[in-house]
Design a protein around this motif. Structure first.
Motif, PDB file in Angstrom:
ATOM      1  N   THR A   6      63.737  42.626 -12.456  1.00  0.00           N
ATOM      2  CA  THR A   6      62.739  43.235 -13.343  1.00  0.00           C
ATOM      3  C   THR A   6      61.326  43.048 -12.802  1.00  0.00           C
ATOM      4  O   THR A   6      60.456  43.891 -13.031  1.00  0.00           O
ATOM      5  CB  THR A   6      62.835  42.632 -14.750  1.00  0.00           C
ATOM      6  OG1 THR A   6      62.626  41.215 -14.677  1.00  0.00           O
ATOM      7  CG2 THR A   6      64.196  42.909 -15.366  1.00  0.00           C
ATOM      8  N   GLN A  39      57.597  42.662 -21.467  1.00  0.00           N
ATOM      9  CA  GLN A  39      58.145  43.854 -20.806  1.00  0.00           C
ATOM     10  C   GLN A  39      59.353  43.490 -19.948  1.00  0.00           C
ATOM     11  O   GLN A  39      60.359  44.213 -19.931  1.00  0.00           O
ATOM     12  CB  GLN A  39      57.068  44.510 -19.942  1.00  0.00           C
ATOM     13  CG  GLN A  39      55.952  45.179 -20.719  1.00  0.00           C
ATOM     14  CD  GLN A  39      54.851  45.688 -19.808  1.00  0.00           C
ATOM     15  OE1 GLN A  39      54.520  45.058 -18.800  1.00  0.00           O
ATOM     16  NE2 GLN A  39      54.248  46.822 -20.174  1.00  0.00           N
ATOM     17  N   GLU A  56      62.334  42.808 -22.232  1.00  0.00           N
ATOM     18  CA  GLU A  56      62.895  44.050 -22.778  1.00  0.00           C
ATOM     19  C   GLU A  56      63.713  44.797 -21.728  1.00  0.00           C
ATOM     20  O   GLU A  56      64.801  45.298 -22.026  1.00  0.00           O
ATOM     21  CB  GLU A  56      61.765  44.938 -23.304  1.00  0.00           C
ATOM     22  CG  GLU A  56      61.078  44.388 -24.556  1.00  0.00           C
ATOM     23  CD  GLU A  56      59.896  45.246 -24.971  1.00  0.00           C
ATOM     24  OE1 GLU A  56      59.503  46.145 -24.189  1.00  0.00           O
ATOM     25  OE2 GLU A  56      59.348  45.011 -26.075  1.00  0.00           O
ATOM     26  N   LEU A  57      63.193  44.868 -20.501  1.00  0.00           N
ATOM     27  CA  LEU A  57      63.920  45.550 -19.443  1.00  0.00           C
ATOM     28  C   LEU A  57      65.184  44.787 -19.083  1.00  0.00           C
ATOM     29  O   LEU A  57      66.231  45.393 -18.810  1.00  0.00           O
ATOM     30  CB  LEU A  57      63.029  45.720 -18.216  1.00  0.00           C
ATOM     31  CG  LEU A  57      63.654  46.454 -17.030  1.00  0.00           C
ATOM     32  CD1 LEU A  57      64.081  47.865 -17.427  1.00  0.00           C
ATOM     33  CD2 LEU A  57      62.689  46.520 -15.855  1.00  0.00           C
ATOM     34  N   ARG A  58      65.117  43.473 -19.099  1.00  0.00           N
ATOM     35  CA  ARG A  58      66.284  42.653 -18.790  1.00  0.00           C
ATOM     36  C   ARG A  58      67.404  42.912 -19.805  1.00  0.00           C
ATOM     37  O   ARG A  58      68.581  43.001 -19.454  1.00  0.00           O
ATOM     38  CB  ARG A  58      65.885  41.178 -18.763  1.00  0.00           C
ATOM     39  CG  ARG A  58      66.900  40.272 -18.065  1.00  0.00           C
ATOM     40  CD  ARG A  58      66.409  38.838 -17.989  1.00  0.00           C
ATOM     41  NE  ARG A  58      65.263  38.711 -17.111  1.00  0.00           N
ATOM     42  CZ  ARG A  58      64.034  38.416 -17.522  1.00  0.00           C
ATOM     43  NH1 ARG A  58      63.804  38.204 -18.815  1.00  0.00           N
ATOM     44  NH2 ARG A  58      63.040  38.314 -16.675  1.00  0.00           N
ATOM     45  N   GLU A  59      67.013  43.042 -21.056  1.00  0.00           N
ATOM     46  CA  GLU A  59      68.004  43.339 -22.096  1.00  0.00           C
ATOM     47  C   GLU A  59      68.552  44.750 -21.941  1.00  0.00           C
ATOM     48  O   GLU A  59      69.741  44.986 -22.116  1.00  0.00           O
ATOM     49  CB  GLU A  59      67.358  43.173 -23.477  1.00  0.00           C
ATOM     50  CG  GLU A  59      68.337  43.410 -24.622  1.00  0.00           C
ATOM     51  CD  GLU A  59      67.695  43.181 -25.983  1.00  0.00           C
ATOM     52  OE1 GLU A  59      68.379  43.384 -26.992  1.00  0.00           O
ATOM     53  OE2 GLU A  59      66.502  42.808 -26.025  1.00  0.00           O
ATOM     54  N   GLN A  60      67.670  45.686 -21.586  1.00  0.00           N
ATOM     55  CA  GLN A  60      68.081  47.075 -21.414  1.00  0.00           C
ATOM     56  C   GLN A  60      69.083  47.224 -20.269  1.00  0.00           C
ATOM     57  O   GLN A  60      70.031  48.004 -20.354  1.00  0.00           O
ATOM     58  CB  GLN A  60      66.851  47.948 -21.158  1.00  0.00           C
ATOM     59  CG  GLN A  60      67.163  49.419 -20.916  1.00  0.00           C
ATOM     60  CD  GLN A  60      65.915  50.206 -20.580  1.00  0.00           C
ATOM     61  OE1 GLN A  60      64.789  49.764 -20.817  1.00  0.00           O
ATOM     62  NE2 GLN A  60      66.111  51.375 -20.003  1.00  0.00           N
ATOM     63  N   LEU A  61      68.879  46.458 -19.191  1.00  0.00           N
ATOM     64  CA  LEU A  61      69.748  46.542 -18.020  1.00  0.00           C
ATOM     65  C   LEU A  61      70.979  45.653 -18.126  1.00  0.00           C
ATOM     66  O   LEU A  61      71.830  45.675 -17.236  1.00  0.00           O
ATOM     67  CB  LEU A  61      68.957  46.180 -16.754  1.00  0.00           C
ATOM     68  CG  LEU A  61      67.754  47.065 -16.417  1.00  0.00           C
ATOM     69  CD1 LEU A  61      67.028  46.544 -15.188  1.00  0.00           C
ATOM     70  CD2 LEU A  61      68.179  48.511 -16.199  1.00  0.00           C
ATOM     71  N   GLY A  62      71.056  44.855 -19.181  1.00  0.00           N
ATOM     72  CA  GLY A  62      72.204  43.980 -19.353  1.00  0.00           C
ATOM     73  C   GLY A  62      72.127  42.700 -18.550  1.00  0.00           C
ATOM     74  O   GLY A  62      73.147  42.028 -18.365  1.00  0.00           O
ATOM     75  N   TRP A 107      69.332  52.541 -11.691  1.00  0.00           N
ATOM     76  CA  TRP A 107      68.116  52.093 -12.375  1.00  0.00           C
ATOM     77  C   TRP A 107      66.931  52.993 -12.063  1.00  0.00           C
ATOM     78  O   TRP A 107      66.056  53.179 -12.892  1.00  0.00           O
ATOM     79  CB  TRP A 107      67.780  50.668 -11.951  1.00  0.00           C
ATOM     80  CG  TRP A 107      68.717  49.645 -12.506  1.00  0.00           C
ATOM     81  CD1 TRP A 107      69.705  49.845 -13.434  1.00  0.00           C
ATOM     82  CD2 TRP A 107      68.776  48.262 -12.157  1.00  0.00           C
ATOM     83  NE1 TRP A 107      70.365  48.671 -13.699  1.00  0.00           N
ATOM     84  CE2 TRP A 107      69.816  47.684 -12.930  1.00  0.00           C
ATOM     85  CE3 TRP A 107      68.068  47.458 -11.281  1.00  0.00           C
ATOM     86  CZ2 TRP A 107      70.136  46.335 -12.845  1.00  0.00           C
ATOM     87  CZ3 TRP A 107      68.388  46.113 -11.187  1.00  0.00           C
ATOM     88  CH2 TRP A 107      69.416  45.560 -11.962  1.00  0.00           C
ATOM     89  N   LYS A 126      68.406  57.128 -13.028  1.00  0.00           N
ATOM     90  CA  LYS A 126      69.136  57.239 -14.298  1.00  0.00           C
ATOM     91  C   LYS A 126      70.369  58.141 -14.195  1.00  0.00           C
ATOM     92  O   LYS A 126      70.956  58.516 -15.199  1.00  0.00           O
ATOM     93  CB  LYS A 126      68.225  57.761 -15.426  1.00  0.00           C
ATOM     94  CG  LYS A 126      66.917  57.004 -15.581  1.00  0.00           C
ATOM     95  CD  LYS A 126      67.135  55.526 -15.812  1.00  0.00           C
ATOM     96  CE  LYS A 126      65.786  54.787 -15.969  1.00  0.00           C
ATOM     97  NZ  LYS A 126      65.989  53.329 -16.071  1.00  0.00           N
TER      98      LYS A 126
END
Length: 311
Positions: free
Chosen positions: A35, A47, A50-56, A81, A84
């Motif tokens: 990230t 940020q 949030e991106l870490r959660e979005q990417l799993g 990534w 998309k």
């Protein structure tokens, strides 16, 4: 043979588990937090979280490893990534340009190398043999980048014989775009291939069965084509088949400099943008292909030499 093939295919399971573990460690533990690369140095902690959660990436490590294992066995690599897009779709799209470039060039280079190696083996120790060896060493000594830039400038830019970059789908529209990179591929392959095949041929020429064939009155050309070449097939098969996975994955430098949208270009773009899912997919795909090609090599051994038995 069927039992052997089934057993080798079952052996794929622990190998893929090990490969998946190595890939997971390299990209999830050693490489650090992606990230930070994706968002840049000015990204805030919120940020990045949030991106870490979005990417799993916030899932437990064991669950992340299971995701890698699942993708290795199902070939479902998720989405890129950076773009998309579905990675499987990207691979299908990139495989066509890579294959139309690498497969014909590989076949032509292999055939030419075998012919040249037989010729120099026939004239071993003479002037043509020395000349070809000097050319091979010179060809290997020159960087691939020098070939690409020199040929692009002279034959594409100055003389206009070839397209300098780009790609068109469909035959024969793609021919002007892959002609020059294919020629460069062939020239780059001739040096190491001819040296390898020549060594194999000379090893066989000095065997007892060749002296026996000469004593029976067989001509040198018949001996080379009927006896030497056939008995040299085992190392030739090993050398040729093990290169096939690299054909499917494309030619990194050639595709990059000639703007060919193949798998090599996809891999380079993924490396530049830290697109880890695409890099993982390419690593898994190349591992599977090498394992499968090793099985194909063993099977071809039995066809080339009936004395070889698979147990």
């Amino acid at each position: 043979m069927i039992k052997y093939i089934i057993r080798r295919l079952l052996n794929l399971i622990p190998v893929l588990l090990g490969v998946s573990f190595i890939i997971f460690v390299l990209f999830n533990l050693v490489s650090g937090d992606p990230t930070a690369v994706l968002l840049g140095k000015n990204a805030t902690a919120k940020q990045m979280a949030e991106l870490r959660e979005q990417l799993g990436l916030n899932k437990p490590l064991f669950d992340q490893y299971l995701d890698v294992v699942k993708s290795a066995f199902t070939f479902d690599f998720g989405r890129s990534w950076a773009t998309k897009q579905e990675i499987t779709y990207m691979i299908k799209q990139g495989a066509y340009p890579s294959m139309v470039l690498t497969v014909p060039a590989f076949i032509i280079a292999t055939i030419f190398s075998l012919i040249i190696s037989l010729v120099v083996a026939f004239y071993r120790g003479k002037g043509i043999d020395l000349f070809v060896r000097i050319l091979c060493i010179a060809g290997v000594s020159v960087s691939a980048l020098a070939y690409i830039l020199g040929f692009q400038y002279l034959f594409a830019y100055k003389l206009g014989w070839f397209e300098i970059s780009g790609f068109e789908y469909g035959f024969p529209d793609f021919v002007p775009y892959i002609a020059l990179p294919a020629i460069i591929w062939i020239l780059l392959s001739l040096g190491p291939d001819v040296r390898f095949f020549r060594t194999i041929m000379l090893d066989e020429i000095y065997q007892d069965y060749v002296r026996t064939a000469r004593a029976k009155g067989l001509g040198e050309i018949v001996i080379l084509l009927k006896h030497v070449l056939r008995n040299a097939l085992i190392p030739i098969i090993t050398y040729v088949v093990i290169q096939i996975p690299s054909l499917i994955l494309g030619a990194l430098l050639l595709e990059n400099f000639f703007s060919i949208p193949g798998l090599g270009g996809i891999t380079l773009n993924a490396l530049n943008s830290s697109d880890f899912p695409v890099i993982k997919a390419m690593a898994i795909l190349s591992s599977v292909l090498y394992i499968v090609m090793s099985l194909v090599t063993d099977i071809l051994y039995t066809l080339a030499d009936p004395r070889v038995k698979l147990k």
